[in-house]
Design a protein around this motif. Structure first.
Motif, PDB file in Angstrom:
ATOM      1  N   ASP A  43       0.829  -1.213   0.000  1.00 46.60           N
ATOM      2  CA  ASP A  43       0.000   0.000   0.000  1.00 46.60           C
ATOM      3  C   ASP A  43       0.860   1.258   0.000  1.00 46.60           C
ATOM      4  O   ASP A  43       0.565   2.225  -0.713  1.00 46.60           O
ATOM      5  N   SER A  44       1.937   1.265   0.777  1.00 50.80           N
ATOM      6  CA  SER A  44       2.797   2.447   0.823  1.00 50.80           C
ATOM      7  C   SER A  44       3.531   2.642  -0.498  1.00 50.80           C
ATOM      8  O   SER A  44       3.707   3.781  -0.959  1.00 50.80           O
ATOM      9  N   LEU A  45       3.962   1.544  -1.133  1.00 47.57           N
ATOM     10  CA  LEU A  45       4.630   1.682  -2.426  1.00 47.57           C
ATOM     11  C   LEU A  45       3.681   2.173  -3.503  1.00 47.57           C
ATOM     12  O   LEU A  45       4.057   2.988  -4.354  1.00 47.57           O
ATOM     13  N   ILE A  46       2.447   1.705  -3.464  1.00 52.87           N
ATOM     14  CA  ILE A  46       1.452   2.185  -4.429  1.00 52.87           C
ATOM     15  C   ILE A  46       1.172   3.670  -4.214  1.00 52.87           C
ATOM     16  O   ILE A  46       1.055   4.440  -5.167  1.00 52.87           O
ATOM     17  N   ALA A  47       1.100   4.082  -2.959  1.00 51.05           N
ATOM     18  CA  ALA A  47       0.866   5.499  -2.663  1.00 51.05           C
ATOM     19  C   ALA A  47       2.026   6.362  -3.143  1.00 51.05           C
ATOM     20  O   ALA A  47       1.826   7.504  -3.586  1.00 51.05           O
ATOM     21  N   LEU A  48       3.234   5.830  -3.082  1.00 50.28           N
ATOM     22  CA  LEU A  48       4.392   6.582  -3.576  1.00 50.28           C
ATOM     23  C   LEU A  48       4.439   6.622  -5.103  1.00 50.28           C
ATOM     24  O   LEU A  48       4.973   7.576  -5.681  1.00 50.28           O
TER      25      LEU A  48
END
Length: 75
Positions: A43-48
């Motif tokens: 989720d954090s990588l997608i948000a980045l």
């Protein structure tokens, strides 16, 4: 090619039996925690990645429009 009905029945019974055995066996808490961490990381990588994706898409659209209008103004 004929499929033997008894072979088909044995295979389907084994699939159903293994599925019910796996459903009855709960996952260890360490596996559940690890999957939660992997999900949070994804989720954090997608948000980045979203701001970069939007920027690249807008840049490609802008370059395409610039090329289109510059060709029209020259000819």
């Amino acid at each position: 090619m004929k499929i033997n009905k008894t072979k088909l029945a044995v295979v389907s019974a084994s699939v159903v039996g293994s599925a019910s055995a796996m459903a009855a066996d709960p996952l260890p808490s360490a596996a559940v925690a690890a999957m939660g961490q992997v999900s949070a990381l994804a989720d954090s990588l997608i948000a980045l990645a979203w701001p970069i994706t939007v920027t690249i898409t807008l840049a490609i659209i802008g370059i395409s429009l610039f090329k289109k209008f510059s060709k029209k103004s020259v000819s």
